[in-house]
Design a protein around this motif. Structure first.
Motif, PDB file in Angstrom:
ATOM      1  N   LYS A   2       0.832  -1.208   0.000  1.00 27.80           N
ATOM      2  CA  LYS A   2       0.000   0.000   0.000  1.00 27.80           C
ATOM      3  C   LYS A   2       0.867   1.258   0.000  1.00 27.80           C
ATOM      4  N   ARG A   3       1.954   1.214   0.767  1.00 29.38           N
ATOM      5  CA  ARG A   3       2.875   2.355   0.830  1.00 29.38           C
ATOM      6  C   ARG A   3       3.532   2.612  -0.529  1.00 29.38           C
ATOM      7  N   VAL A   4       3.908   1.582  -1.243  1.00 31.30           N
ATOM      8  CA  VAL A   4       4.519   1.723  -2.573  1.00 31.30           C
ATOM      9  C   VAL A   4       3.517   2.325  -3.550  1.00 31.30           C
ATOM     10  N   ASN A   5       2.267   1.878  -3.487  1.00 33.23           N
ATOM     11  CA  ASN A   5       1.229   2.449  -4.351  1.00 33.23           C
ATOM     12  C   ASN A   5       1.007   3.926  -4.050  1.00 33.23           C
ATOM     13  N   GLN A   6       1.052   4.288  -2.771  1.00 31.23           N
ATOM     14  CA  GLN A   6       0.902   5.696  -2.403  1.00 31.23           C
ATOM     15  C   GLN A   6       2.061   6.528  -2.953  1.00 31.23           C
ATOM     16  N   LEU A   7       3.260   5.998  -2.904  1.00 35.97           N
ATOM     17  CA  LEU A   7       4.431   6.708  -3.454  1.00 35.97           C
ATOM     18  C   LEU A   7       4.310   6.881  -4.960  1.00 35.97           C
ATOM     19  N   HIS A   8       3.831   5.846  -5.661  1.00 36.22           N
ATOM     20  CA  HIS A   8       3.628   5.958  -7.110  1.00 36.22           C
ATOM     21  C   HIS A   8       2.544   6.989  -7.433  1.00 36.22           C
ATOM     22  N   GLU A   9       1.491   7.008  -6.634  1.00 30.70           N
ATOM     23  CA  GLU A   9       0.415   7.982  -6.849  1.00 30.70           C
ATOM     24  C   GLU A   9       0.913   9.397  -6.589  1.00 30.70           C
ATOM     25  N   LEU A  10       1.744   9.548  -5.563  1.00 30.95           N
ATOM     26  CA  LEU A  10       2.321  10.863  -5.263  1.00 30.95           C
ATOM     27  C   LEU A  10       3.231  11.327  -6.407  1.00 30.95           C
ATOM     28  N   GLU A  11       3.999  10.394  -6.975  1.00 32.12           N
ATOM     29  CA  GLU A  11       4.865  10.730  -8.103  1.00 32.12           C
ATOM     30  C   GLU A  11       4.046  11.155  -9.323  1.00 32.12           C
ATOM     31  N   LYS A  12       2.925  10.460  -9.601  1.00 29.32           N
ATOM     32  CA  LYS A  12       2.034  10.849 -10.702  1.00 29.32           C
ATOM     33  C   LYS A  12       1.475  12.249 -10.482  1.00 29.32           C
ATOM     34  N   PHE A  13       1.058  12.531  -9.250  1.00 26.69           N
ATOM     35  CA  PHE A  13       0.503  13.841  -8.921  1.00 26.69           C
ATOM     36  C   PHE A  13       1.548  14.936  -9.129  1.00 26.69           C
ATOM     37  N   ARG A  14       2.798  14.666  -8.726  1.00 31.14           N
ATOM     38  CA  ARG A  14       3.882  15.642  -8.896  1.00 31.14           C
ATOM     39  C   ARG A  14       4.159  15.892 -10.373  1.00 31.14           C
ATOM     40  N   LEU A  15       4.202  14.846 -11.176  1.00 24.44           N
ATOM     41  CA  LEU A  15       4.444  15.007 -12.612  1.00 24.44           C
ATOM     42  C   LEU A  15       3.302  15.768 -13.287  1.00 24.44           C
ATOM     43  N   HIS A  16       2.072  15.491 -12.855  1.00 23.62           N
ATOM     44  CA  HIS A  16       0.921  16.204 -13.408  1.00 23.62           C
ATOM     45  C   HIS A  16       1.001  17.700 -13.078  1.00 23.62           C
ATOM     46  N   ALA A  17       1.395  18.026 -11.837  1.00 22.27           N
ATOM     47  CA  ALA A  17       1.547  19.430 -11.445  1.00 22.27           C
ATOM     48  C   ALA A  17       2.667  20.089 -12.240  1.00 22.27           C
ATOM     49  N   TYR A  18       3.752  19.375 -12.481  1.00 19.53           N
ATOM     50  CA  TYR A  18       4.861  19.902 -13.273  1.00 19.53           C
ATOM     51  C   TYR A  18       4.415  20.216 -14.694  1.00 19.53           C
TER      52      TYR A  18
END
Length: 117
Positions: A2-18
Motif C-alpha cells: 500500500k505504501r509503494v502504491n501511495q508513493l507511485h500515486e504521489l509521483e504521478k501527482f507531482r508530474l501532473h503538477a509539473y
C-alpha cells in the motif's frame, strides 16, 4: 504494498503538477510576446541612451540615462544609429534607447515677474 502504491500515486501527482505549470508558463509567454510592441524611432527624433557603465560614479539619485541624442536611422533588426552633440554617429541596441520629451515641456511657458506692489 500500500505504501509503494501511495508513493507511485504521489509521483504521478507531482508530474501532473509539473506539466500543468509548464503549460501555464508557455501560455503566459505566448500572451506576453503577442502584446510586446517594439519601439520605433524616426530620424531626427531625440532619445536618451541607457548608460550601463555608470558604476564608476555610484549614487542612488544619479541618472542612468545620458543624452539627448538625435536618431539618424533605425535598422530592421532594432539597431539605432545616434548622433551625439559633437556630431559623431554610433550604433546602439534599440533596447537601450527611450524617447526624450524634454524639449516639448517648456515650449509654451511664459515667465511672470511677481513684485509686491
Amino acid at each position: 504494498m500500500k505504501r509503494v502504491n501511495q508513493l507511485h500515486e504521489l509521483e504521478k501527482f507531482r508530474l501532473h503538477a509539473y506539466e500543468n505549470a509548464k503549460l501555464y508558463k508557455e501560455k503566459m509567454k505566448r500572451w506576453h510576446d503577442k502584446h510586446i510592441v517594439p519601439p520605433t524611432f524616426i530620424s531626427g527624433e531625440n532619445v536618451l541612451l541607457f548608460n550601463s557603465r555608470l558604476r564608476l560614479l555610484p549614487g542612488k539619485l544619479r541618472s542612468k540615462w545620458s543624452g539627448p541624442f538625435e536618431v539618424v536611422r533605425m535598422t530592421q533588426h532594432g539597431v539605432v544609429e545616434l548622433k551625439g552633440q559633437n556630431g559623431l554617429t554610433f550604433l546602439v541596441n534599440g533596447q537601450r534607447v527611450k524617447h526624450y520629451f524634454g524639449e516639448y515641456l517648456y515650449r509654451d511657458q511664459e515667465a511672470l515677474d511677481l513684485n509686491d506692489e
